[in-house]
Design an enzyme around this catalytic site. Sequence first.
Site, short mmCIF file in Angstrom:
data_model
loop_
_atom_site.label_atom_id
_atom_site.label_comp_id
_atom_site.label_asym_id
_atom_site.label_seq_id
_atom_site.Cartn_x
_atom_site.Cartn_y
_atom_site.Cartn_z
N ARG A 1 -25.13 -4.89 6.91
CA ARG A 1 -24.65 -6.25 6.66
C ARG A 1 -24.85 -7.17 7.86
O ARG A 1 -24.82 -8.39 7.72
CB ARG A 1 -23.18 -6.22 6.27
CG ARG A 1 -22.94 -5.61 4.90
CD ARG A 1 -21.53 -5.82 4.44
NE ARG A 1 -21.47 -5.85 2.98
CZ ARG A 1 -20.45 -6.31 2.28
NH1 ARG A 1 -19.40 -6.79 2.91
NH2 ARG A 1 -20.48 -6.31 0.97
N LYS B 1 0.84 -1.19 0.00
CA LYS B 1 0.00 0.00 0.00
C LYS B 1 0.88 1.25 0.00
O LYS B 1 1.87 1.32 0.71
CB LYS B 1 -0.91 0.02 1.23
CG LYS B 1 -2.06 -0.95 1.17
CD LYS B 1 -2.94 -0.84 2.41
CE LYS B 1 -4.11 -1.80 2.35
NZ LYS B 1 -4.93 -1.74 3.56
N GLU C 1 -18.89 -7.86 9.53
CA GLU C 1 -19.92 -7.21 10.33
C GLU C 1 -20.87 -8.20 11.00
O GLU C 1 -21.30 -7.99 12.14
CB GLU C 1 -20.72 -6.23 9.46
CG GLU C 1 -19.91 -5.06 8.93
CD GLU C 1 -19.20 -5.36 7.62
OE1 GLU C 1 -18.56 -4.43 7.07
OE2 GLU C 1 -19.29 -6.51 7.14
#
Length: 633
Positions: free
Chosen positions: A398, A284, A370
Amino acid sequence: MVDASLYPLLAKIDSPVELRALPPADLPALSAELRDFLVHTVSQRGGHFAAGLGAVELTVALHYVFDTPHDRLVWDVGHQAYPHKVLTGRREQLVTIKHKDGLAPFPARPESVYDTFGVGHSSTSISAALGMAIANRLEGGDRRVAAIIGDGAMSAGLAWEALNHAGSLDVDLLVILNDNDMSISENVGALSNYLARLLSGKVYEHLRENSKKVLRRMPAAAWELVRRSEVHAKGMVLPGTLFEEMGFNYIGPVDGHDVTTLAATLGNMRKRKGPQLLHVVTQKGKGYAPAEADPIKWHGPGPFDPASGTLRKEKSSGPSYSKVFGQWLCDMAERDHRIVGITPAMREGSGLVEFERRFPDRYFDVAIAEQHAVTLAAGFACEGLRPVVAIYSTFLQRGYDQLIHDVALQGLPVVFAIDRGGLVGSDGATHQGAFDLSYLRCVPNLVIMAPADENECRQMLYTATTLDRPAAVRYPRGQGPGVAVIAEMAALPIGHAELRREGHSGLALLAFGAMVAPAEQIGAELDATVVNMRFVKPLDQDRILDIARRHAAIVTIEDNAVAGGAGDAVLQCLQQQAVAIPSLVLGIPDRFIEHGSREENLADAGLDLAGMRASISRFWARQGHPRAVPAGA
């Protein structure tokens, strides 16, 4: 127009057709130009950043090898898709991304034929790509389908459900695991790249398939032994045994920043039949030192100076609601050892950094999962702990089944700290917290609170921990109206609203949460009564009925969908008591609100001051008060 003197190769790329015309030797130089272009473009107005920098070479290689848009590339989440947008005809518009009428923050089907699947929430790519691959097979097509999924997204159950299904099918599907944070494997090197090229090549495939033909003549038990031997032999030097066991042919890990190797490997894999998984390791923030050093900080920065890596400071009038929550949670943890905090990979956004530092044994980041976060909280509550689930409104959607069955049905005392309620701005339709009051209000056993300011948020969070049933405190993104936060905590009386202003015009404004402050401003202009409703469930029915008896008309105001929201609850209360009074429900209209600033979102929904004044003026005029709103207001 992009400066051709700075970006001689990128300036020629208006679509992947021009990219595929380049010789392979030009791909590293193009990748370098693309990365530099991203740095300088995103620096102007902000946007998702570190993930895209890490996916530059992968994106170049994919569009170089695959015949897009005929072939389907399905991006997961979309944070990493900025390079994809640049290479697919949206280079000049990238500076507008996340801004009103500009490029969407994530892949969006209406925006480009290259955006094969709209996305914003994670872990959808494999399911969607599998559906496309099966459809292609049923139609006798020749297109190839690839899903590009980030490592964080692999933590969600949806991704594994799709892998489990795909591995059992005779379908041509390539899953690319962009491993940029989870350290699934050791750092790659020359040996890993060599193995990836070898195992994706024709020689290995020829030997593998011919061996299968011979070995299938053996007894079933012997064939299974040989198959597992191959899987485990690869597993001794490669980290892909799990994927092999699920029915995928695993290739990798391969250096995700070696664009030449990537293109060669993808060229081989594009021809392969059946479920394939390519493991690509990237970094990243690659190529921009500040983002490499702190990819979390640079995940989605605002405008910054590309030379120094200095973020432009935004003016702040006070602590954000997220910070108020984080401080409250630390204070509660100090006084109550039963408090535990749970987040689905949103530590920074939800304000849990300090809590993790001070109470590491009571902090649980479950990654992008979640559903698990909610049921984990239910398990904690069963054993006497007081779990607090810190979650964005849009992500709680979710975990809705778990909220109903595992928490509310069992009456367990779980606190839901729901951040980003209402309109959130630049992340757009996928992230608007537009539906929480509607989908929570219909759940039995649940207390729902909406604070009007920072201090009320703290007191409501404390109130939630005093209950013996589940409770939700729903607050907006960013700063509140600037009310001082009182350290002492006191429980609010459940289901009691607060009269903020007694008016004399005959009009009453019943406001919820973040809409109380603007309602007070309008109320002063109209000499209207203003009520801070505080509780969406249970409603203060006595207050509502009293207001209805003493006023000529009622307006409810909320930053939630009008369908099934808090205003609907007020109307139902009046109807059940057979009280007839002219009423207007203001909220988010029955459509998706796209990206822009929060102020632009509110204006789009008619919930800015001007929009609400106009709506209330028209409504009040129909009741015989045509001069309700002051001239020029």
